[in-house]
Design a protein around this motif. Structure first.
Motif, PDB file in Angstrom:
ATOM      1  N   ILE A 127      33.603  33.906 -27.680  1.00  0.00           N
ATOM      2  CA  ILE A 127      32.805  35.123 -27.804  1.00  0.00           C
ATOM      3  C   ILE A 127      33.239  35.846 -29.065  1.00  0.00           C
ATOM      4  O   ILE A 127      34.434  35.870 -29.406  1.00  0.00           O
ATOM      5  CB  ILE A 127      32.971  36.015 -26.545  1.00  0.00           C
ATOM      6  N   THR A 128      32.315  36.420 -29.792  1.00  0.00           N
ATOM      7  CA  THR A 128      32.623  37.089 -31.045  1.00  0.00           C
ATOM      8  C   THR A 128      33.214  38.470 -30.780  1.00  0.00           C
ATOM      9  O   THR A 128      33.027  39.052 -29.699  1.00  0.00           O
ATOM     10  CB  THR A 128      31.368  37.238 -31.912  1.00  0.00           C
ATOM     11  N   GLU A 181      30.490  40.867 -29.744  1.00  0.00           N
ATOM     12  CA  GLU A 181      30.050  40.656 -28.366  1.00  0.00           C
ATOM     13  C   GLU A 181      31.066  41.219 -27.379  1.00  0.00           C
ATOM     14  O   GLU A 181      30.691  41.821 -26.357  1.00  0.00           O
ATOM     15  CB  GLU A 181      29.838  39.162 -28.113  1.00  0.00           C
ATOM     16  N   MET A 182      32.346  41.053 -27.688  1.00  0.00           N
ATOM     17  CA  MET A 182      33.374  41.577 -26.788  1.00  0.00           C
ATOM     18  C   MET A 182      33.424  43.096 -26.844  1.00  0.00           C
ATOM     19  O   MET A 182      33.605  43.757 -25.811  1.00  0.00           O
ATOM     20  CB  MET A 182      34.742  40.998 -27.142  1.00  0.00           C
ATOM     21  N   ALA A 240      31.053  45.058 -27.148  1.00  0.00           N
ATOM     22  CA  ALA A 240      29.964  45.571 -26.318  1.00  0.00           C
ATOM     23  C   ALA A 240      30.354  45.608 -24.844  1.00  0.00           C
ATOM     24  O   ALA A 240      29.675  46.260 -24.042  1.00  0.00           O
ATOM     25  CB  ALA A 240      28.712  44.716 -26.509  1.00  0.00           C
ATOM     26  N   ARG A 241      31.433  44.911 -24.493  1.00  0.00           N
ATOM     27  CA  ARG A 241      31.905  44.888 -23.111  1.00  0.00           C
ATOM     28  C   ARG A 241      33.146  45.753 -22.936  1.00  0.00           C
ATOM     29  O   ARG A 241      33.822  45.660 -21.905  1.00  0.00           O
ATOM     30  CB  ARG A 241      32.182  43.450 -22.686  1.00  0.00           C
TER      31      ARG A 241
END
Length: 334
Positions: A13-14, A17-18, A20-21
């Motif tokens: 996961i980029t 992307e991380m 965003a979590r």
């Protein structure tokens, strides 16, 4: 970190992307009208946060930060001094740990069956089947973080009858559809929607009234006790073999500087990292991120990761992962 549900297949996961979590403490969006007691004096200054999952808010104004199902919900309550959350119950597990401040938790039909005071890092696994409330008894704004069992968090909140009655006196009515209506704004129950019924005397009489001595040994864990018990390996706090033995639909581990490891692990379902003290560096294939107390990080399933303190000083972190167990146990006297 717990070694349950490790997988051989891993996912990358980029950093974007991380990120965003990750819900940063400073980015939390509160709702001040989340529950039926939002106008009731003594409760009208509290703030509710839904971090992962929809939680049990009764307001359409509630912002949900992460909607991805985890098998449990993560939320928070922030309150100024002497502000309280009214007596309520859930169909599923409810676990709190104190992020900041000093808090009094109380329970029973009238809130006088028992009570306990918790401070930073302490954790309370509250069984279903008893009304519970809490109050910030510190001198500053305080925050407690919450874990609720199940993706739908049991479908709502059950309020003690006096809470519903007091709320109506201050303009808020809860419909039997689980939604709030504010008569001060000219709102009324829609056609076909009746008021949420209060529990009958017969139903209330069946509810247990455990004392403080009944509840504390098996439902409360103190921060410094957990620090001592996690000096060599992560401590299972809540789980079938945990310090607080239970199977509420998730497991909670407690990790400190001495028990953290740079060895990566993964799960077949999302897991959550929540620092309570210190800064933590989370590494995974593809990037790294730093978490501070009050931040919440959702790690995707099958992503190998590790978490270690990134600065000197005291450091502690809670780790939560879902299980296939039922979401919570009713008070049975144990």
């Amino acid at each position: 970190m717990p070694d349950t549900a490790e997988m051989t297949r891993e996912t990358t996961i980029t950093p974007a992307e991380m990120e965003a979590r990750i819900v940063r403490y400073g980015d939390l969006q509160p709702c001040k009208t989340a529950f039926i007691d939002a106008h009731t004096p003594g409760s009208n200054q509290k703030e509710n946060f839904t971090i992962i999952g929809g939680g049990v808010s009764e307001s359409a104004d509630q912002h949900v930060h992460i909607t991805i199902p985890h098998g449990f919900n993560i939320g928070a309550a922030g309150q100024p001094p002497r502000v309280r959350n009214s007596l309520h119950d859930h169909h599923t597990a409810e676990v709190f740990f104190v992020l900041s401040g000093k808090w009094r938790f109380f329970w029973g039909r009238w809130g006088d069956a028992g009570e306990v005071t918790l401070e930073q890092g302490d954790i309370f696994n509250i069984p279903t089947g008893i009304f519970r409330g809490f109050e910030n008894i510190g001198t500053d704004y305080g925050m407690i973080m919450a874990i609720l069992g199940g993706d739908d968090a049991g479908g709502g909140v059950m309020w003690a009858p006096q809470v519903i009655e007091d709320a109506a006196d201050h303009g808020l009515v809860l419909g039997n559809n689980g939604k709030l209506y504010d008569t001060k704004k000219g709102q009324s129950l829609p056609d076909g929607v009746g008021p949420m019924p209060v529990m009958t005397d017969e139903e209330l009489a069946k509810r247990p009234e455990p004392t403080t001595g009944d509840v504390l040994p098996n439902h409360v864990a103190r921060y410094w006790d957990m620090v001592a018990l996690s000096d060599r390996k992560p401590l299972k706090v809540i789980g079938e073999t945990g310090l607080l033995k239970d199977r509420p639909g998730f497991e909670v581990d407690f990790i400190t500087r001495r028990s953290a490891s740079e060895d990566k692990h993964s799960h077949d379902r999302p897991s959550v990292l929540m620092p309570v003290r210190g800064h933590w560096r989370v590494d995974w294939e593809g990037g790294s991120a730093t978490l501070a107390p009050g931040d919440t990080m959702s790690v995707p399933e099958n992503v190998a990761h590790s978490a270690v303190p990134s600065m000197t000083g005291e450091a502690a972190l809670y780790h939560i992962v879902g299980t296939d167990d039922p979401a919570g146990r009713t008070w049975t006297g144990a």
